[in-house]
Design an enzyme around this catalytic site. Sequence first.
Site, short mmCIF file in Angstrom:
data_model
loop_
_atom_site.label_atom_id
_atom_site.label_comp_id
_atom_site.label_asym_id
_atom_site.label_seq_id
_atom_site.Cartn_x
_atom_site.Cartn_y
_atom_site.Cartn_z
N SER A 114 -24.88 -5.12 -81.43
CA SER A 114 -25.51 -4.13 -82.32
C SER A 114 -24.68 -2.88 -82.55
O SER A 114 -25.07 -2.03 -83.35
CB SER A 114 -26.88 -3.73 -81.79
OG SER A 114 -27.82 -4.76 -82.03
N LYS A 117 -23.97 -1.99 -86.13
CA LYS A 117 -24.87 -1.19 -86.96
C LYS A 117 -24.28 0.17 -87.31
O LYS A 117 -24.71 0.80 -88.29
CB LYS A 117 -26.22 -1.00 -86.26
CG LYS A 117 -27.05 -2.27 -86.12
CD LYS A 117 -28.38 -1.99 -85.45
CE LYS A 117 -29.30 -3.20 -85.46
NZ LYS A 117 -28.87 -4.26 -84.53
N SER A 322 -32.37 0.24 -82.83
CA SER A 322 -31.53 -0.92 -83.11
C SER A 322 -32.30 -1.95 -83.94
O SER A 322 -32.37 -3.14 -83.60
CB SER A 322 -31.03 -1.56 -81.81
OG SER A 322 -29.87 -2.33 -82.05
#
Length: 489
Positions: A114, A117, A322
Amino acid sequence: MLLLTLLIVALAVPAGLAVSPGFLGPARPPEPAAAGPWQQLPAALSAAGGGGNGGSMKPLSTTARVPDPAALAAQLDATLKADGAGSFTGVVQDAVTGEVLFDRAGDEVRAPASNLKLLTAAAALRTLGPDRRFSTRVVAGAVPGTVVLTGGGDVLLGTGDSAPDAVLGRAGLATLARSTVRALQQAGVSGPVSVLLDDALFSGPALSPAWSPEDVAAGEIAPIYPLALNSARFDPGTTSGPRPQDAAMTAAEAFTARLAEAGAAAGVAVAPGVARATATQKGPQKAPQGGPDVGGGPAGKILAEVESATVSQQVDLLMRTSDNYLTEVMGRMVAAASGKPASNDGAVAAVLQQLQELEIPSATLRAADLAGLTLDNQVSARQLSALVRAMTSGPDLRLRSALAGFPVAGLTGTLGSRYTDTSTARGAGLVRAKTGTLNTVIALSGYVVDADGRLLVFSFIGNGLTPGAAGNRAALDRTASVLAACGCR
């Protein structure tokens, strides 16, 4: 009391950073290096708004001592160790000068989970702008007696009244329904009114081919649409488990129910059921001119609309929690604003284009999605560290809006339950970083002010790790805590 104290520190530190030369570059005469007042317990809360020197925190100084690379490496090499299989790469940089203070295979591309991101967060702020909002509209259909619910990119819709101070549920379907009924009344329409759904803003497959069916079934992600309730969750308080597989239709059905309730109280009948609108049923989309008209009036006229939270607020949410779904939607909105297809491939291309415009070397970077759900993504620690540095200290001030979204160690978001033992306590309330976790991957990228008052940015990525080995997360947290406590000489 400990959590309250840490929260005060966490709030006060960004207040000082927001005006510090460490973030904006040296714009004032250097101040003498201090003995870390930013890490001491404050005597009072910062002044409202956090600007200037009205609070208890002093601005950072560009004359604060930079950690000695050799001394820093000695400490980080002792903590950044895999628990079992696999290995870690990492980069630490001085935020102001860009000097690399620690480099362990920093150019080696790896699956970032993640941490990917961060790319979408930066692209959204640069392309869409921090203050942009997305509209969900009801327009007059081309077929008499129809209205078209039109998705405009807001997937944080709520079923109730709009909540102006919220991010999730800032735009509410009950408010949209009442406004629609008022417009129908003004047009002299008593019904029955049928609801059609227009979710054609996005194109291409709703699921990335890189996502595993198991992740979809588990609710890690779902088919991507330009409108949804609760970031494609059945309930705003539930952030795990299966998701709606047609989030747009789920939202449309909820809107129809709200419209029927509002219509019943106002004498406007609403037909049950929802269908997706064809191009001929939608008619041309027009800006509102004069009063609303349904049935015989111009199709495409806006009857009602509600607006989302700002892009800055949504980026804050997707970083802090997230949120996979919100990230993918934001990427498609970046693509649409860039003139590219609002598809998975278009979104990836649009986001990577922004990285190039930030002059972050990206020739080796590979992205298959934007949420970071696949091992096909390949990013280096140096690329992520450079991106965090662009957010803290780069010339594009729009990126500063991303800083508050980084979870705070021991306090907020995906770091809220970490940094709770003696080995990581030095980083609690001070480390701010984006987390990333897959079965064999763990990553942490963010920023911290060290004990000497120097702003540092960092990225650490572990790949090939033993699944479930608890020592890997602890290794990352201890390593980031070293940076917070560093007066490394």
